[in-house]
Design an enzyme around this catalytic site. Sequence first.
Site, mmCIF file in Angstrom:
data_model
loop_
_atom_site.group_PDB
_atom_site.id
_atom_site.type_symbol
_atom_site.label_atom_id
_atom_site.label_comp_id
_atom_site.label_asym_id
_atom_site.label_seq_id
_atom_site.Cartn_x
_atom_site.Cartn_y
_atom_site.Cartn_z
ATOM 1 N N LYS A 115 27.850 8.856 21.607
ATOM 2 C CA LYS A 115 26.907 8.076 22.426
ATOM 3 C C LYS A 115 26.878 6.617 21.978
ATOM 4 O O LYS A 115 26.819 5.704 22.795
ATOM 5 C CB LYS A 115 25.489 8.661 22.335
ATOM 6 C CG LYS A 115 25.294 9.908 23.172
ATOM 7 C CD LYS A 115 25.153 9.565 24.648
ATOM 8 C CE LYS A 115 24.956 10.795 25.512
ATOM 9 N NZ LYS A 115 26.083 11.192 26.305
ATOM 10 N N LYS A 196 36.566 17.300 31.490
ATOM 11 C CA LYS A 196 35.462 18.176 31.859
ATOM 12 C C LYS A 196 34.725 17.572 33.060
ATOM 13 O O LYS A 196 34.559 16.355 33.151
ATOM 14 C CB LYS A 196 34.524 18.259 30.646
ATOM 15 C CG LYS A 196 33.353 19.172 30.815
ATOM 16 C CD LYS A 196 32.598 19.284 29.514
ATOM 17 C CE LYS A 196 31.163 19.659 29.809
ATOM 18 N NZ LYS A 196 30.337 19.763 28.629
ATOM 19 N N LYS A 199 29.448 13.952 36.220
ATOM 20 C CA LYS A 199 29.055 13.002 37.241
ATOM 21 C C LYS A 199 29.489 11.589 36.865
ATOM 22 O O LYS A 199 29.937 10.820 37.710
ATOM 23 C CB LYS A 199 27.534 13.073 37.393
ATOM 24 C CG LYS A 199 27.037 12.451 38.658
ATOM 25 C CD LYS A 199 25.543 12.661 38.811
ATOM 26 C CE LYS A 199 25.060 11.794 39.956
ATOM 27 N NZ LYS A 199 23.681 12.039 40.301
#
Length: 329
Positions: A115, A196, A199
């Site tokens: 992240k 994978k 969105k």
Amino acid sequence: MSSKIGHVFSGIRPTGHSHLGNYLGAIKNYVALQDEYECVYCIVDLHALTTVEDTLDLRQNTYEMALDLLAAGIRPEETILFVQSHVPQVTELHTILSMVTPIGKLTDLPTFKEKARQQPHNVNYGLVGYPVLMAADIVLYKTDIVPVGVDQAAHIEFTREVVRSFNYRYNTNVLIEPQMKNTEVPKVLGIDGKEKMSKSLDNHIEIAAMPEETRQRVMMMVTDPQRVKRSDPGNPDVCNVFSLHMILTPAEDAAMINVECRRAGIGCVDCKKLFAGNLNKALEPFRARRADLAQNPTAVWDVLHNGSRRARTIAEQTMVEVREAVGLP
Ligand code: TRP
């Protein structure tokens, strides 16, 4: 007394419209677990704040997620479905658990590093504490089992360690070490056939879309890259369309494709058309229920508020024990 065999908890981020990866990887499993377990499912809007800066859509996305879960078959009469921020006890427990959490353990986690790489301009404190808040989610409801994908394994292991540290430091056993239950679905790849489904990569197939849109997304799917011409034989073993056929298509269709693709008896276009048709058919009852529920948004919010009320009751009981164990006056 209930005949169920344990307590399940899981959290799902309000990402807006769910895609096939969310559905096959998480939601379907949530629904199935209701038969055997007391389930608590939480739409984790606070966790969303760690990555979402523009919160304009947060309410709507929370609502959409509730629609998806209810339309998929979550039964709110038995299962508790609620919104994370509606149970403020979780933030209190987060603070208490943070005191038994070595900071290095958090900054070492691959999920944190990932992240931090993705949003270098916003490496906030909440991002570091993400697993602590997740641990608080889980232990607040005396959870035995947490159904999550492999990407969350480190967070569950972290939760177990926090529970042990807490119970050790305060010489108690009020917190329960949860078990991870890995969802048994193979990783669902996106329409690019590489990453994978997600969105943010825009390689997803939305489950609540109109059939025509679904068909268009399916037609964009990457198949066996070695198969260039229609007359080339294909290899279903490396084809993402085929792997989804295996999950969603009636067995006889899948068996036929497995044979015909290998001898160029069926082309990728026809194979995808068949898949789009089967997928739309499989999603039809879900879509009908979803449209039905969307007629009455107030009723959907009522479900969430009811769930939150029930969740708060359990959460507060746990917090009474936690405060006592800690020795808070
Ligand atoms: N971190 C989880 C995810 O990204 C979401 C989540 C938050 C969660 N709290 C949880 C999952 C508690 C299981 C249990 O998908």
